[in-house]
Design a protein around this motif. Structure first.
Motif, short mmCIF file in Angstrom:
data_model
loop_
_atom_site.label_atom_id
_atom_site.label_comp_id
_atom_site.label_asym_id
_atom_site.label_seq_id
_atom_site.Cartn_x
_atom_site.Cartn_y
_atom_site.Cartn_z
N THR A 1 0.78 -1.24 0.00
CA THR A 1 0.00 0.00 0.00
C THR A 1 0.81 1.28 0.00
O THR A 1 0.23 2.36 -0.11
CB THR A 1 -0.94 0.04 1.23
OG1 THR A 1 -0.15 -0.01 2.42
CG2 THR A 1 -1.93 -1.11 1.20
N CYS B 1 2.32 3.99 -1.61
CA CYS B 1 2.27 4.45 -3.00
C CYS B 1 3.55 5.14 -3.47
O CYS B 1 3.78 5.27 -4.67
CB CYS B 1 1.06 5.33 -3.21
SG CYS B 1 1.07 6.88 -2.28
N CYS C 1 -1.26 -5.01 -4.60
CA CYS C 1 -2.59 -4.42 -4.81
C CYS C 1 -2.43 -3.22 -5.74
O CYS C 1 -2.60 -2.07 -5.30
CB CYS C 1 -3.20 -4.00 -3.47
SG CYS C 1 -3.20 -5.28 -2.22
N VAL D 1 -4.12 -1.78 -8.20
CA VAL D 1 -5.23 -0.83 -8.35
C VAL D 1 -5.31 0.07 -7.13
O VAL D 1 -5.44 1.29 -7.25
CB VAL D 1 -6.55 -1.59 -8.59
CG1 VAL D 1 -7.74 -0.63 -8.56
CG2 VAL D 1 -6.51 -2.34 -9.91
N ASP D 2 -5.22 -0.53 -5.95
CA ASP D 2 -5.32 0.25 -4.72
C ASP D 2 -4.16 1.22 -4.56
O ASP D 2 -4.35 2.38 -4.22
CB ASP D 2 -5.37 -0.67 -3.50
CG ASP D 2 -6.66 -1.46 -3.41
OD1 ASP D 2 -7.68 -1.03 -4.00
OD2 ASP D 2 -6.66 -2.50 -2.74
N VAL D 3 -2.95 0.76 -4.82
CA VAL D 3 -1.78 1.61 -4.61
C VAL D 3 -1.80 2.80 -5.59
O VAL D 3 -1.41 3.90 -5.23
CB VAL D 3 -0.46 0.80 -4.66
CG1 VAL D 3 -0.02 0.51 -6.08
CG2 VAL D 3 0.63 1.50 -3.89
N ARG D 4 -2.30 2.59 -6.79
CA ARG D 4 -2.42 3.70 -7.74
C ARG D 4 -3.49 4.68 -7.29
O ARG D 4 -3.33 5.90 -7.42
CB ARG D 4 -2.70 3.17 -9.15
CG ARG D 4 -1.49 2.40 -9.72
CD ARG D 4 -1.68 1.99 -11.16
NE ARG D 4 -1.22 3.11 -11.99
CZ ARG D 4 -1.94 3.65 -12.96
NH1 ARG D 4 -3.13 3.19 -13.25
NH2 ARG D 4 -1.46 4.65 -13.66
N ALA D 5 -4.58 4.19 -6.71
CA ALA D 5 -5.63 5.07 -6.18
C ALA D 5 -5.10 5.87 -4.99
O ALA D 5 -5.39 7.07 -4.86
CB ALA D 5 -6.85 4.25 -5.78
N PHE D 6 -4.32 5.23 -4.12
CA PHE D 6 -3.73 5.93 -2.98
C PHE D 6 -2.80 7.05 -3.47
O PHE D 6 -2.78 8.14 -2.92
CB PHE D 6 -2.93 4.99 -2.07
CG PHE D 6 -3.74 3.90 -1.43
CD1 PHE D 6 -5.08 4.07 -1.10
CD2 PHE D 6 -3.16 2.68 -1.13
CE1 PHE D 6 -5.81 3.07 -0.50
CE2 PHE D 6 -3.88 1.67 -0.53
CZ PHE D 6 -5.21 1.86 -0.21
#
Length: 140
Positions: free
Chosen positions: A97, A99, A119, A121-126
């Motif tokens: 996580t 980023c 993760c 997708v999540d790390v890019r969103a963060f």
């Protein structure tokens, strides 16, 4: 945990950092379970490799793969890149996580240190949320 090998430093800096964010005795979360597993296998050289690091200053290591990158690298995260780079097999760094590793992975990769995002997708969103004015970097 079933068949892999964990690579840490010989002064337990990595395990100490993990324990700052987990509670291995309770082993309720994924991180807790992982740290408990790691602590219970410290004597098993087939499951845990310890790599010597040469500390040249606070959170600075001779084994860090790129001197220019080290300046912009989070101090507490430097040990992970240094351990991977110092190990003869250059094991990947698994990142869930944090980023900021999206900015660092290309240079690390050129130095032979792979970062695998668990993760993506999540790390890019963060990243997008943390740095709204920056373009979100690509995944490896």
């Amino acid at each position: 945990m079933e068949s892999g090998t964990l690579v840490i430093d010989d002064a337990y800096r990595i395990l100490t950092e993990y324990q700052n964010k987990t509670t291995p005795r309770k082993a309720k979360g994924v991180g807790d379970v992982f740290v408990k597993w790691a602590l219970s296998r410290l004597g098993d050289a087939h499951r845990v490799h310890q790599i010597a690091l040469t500390e040249t200053g606070p959170d600075q290591y001779a084994e860090f793969p790129d001197a220019a990158l080290e300046v912009s690298f989070d101090r507490p995260d430097r040990k992970f890149a240094a351990v991977s780079h110092a190990h003869p097999d250059k094991p990947p760094i698994w990142q869930a996580t944090d980023c900021k590793w999206l900015d660092w992975w290309p240079t690390l990769n050129r130095c032979g240190v792979r970062v695998e995002f668990l993760c993506g997708v999540d790390v890019r969103a963060f990243y997008a949320k943390k740095f709204p004015k920056r373009k979100v970097p690509a995944l490896p």
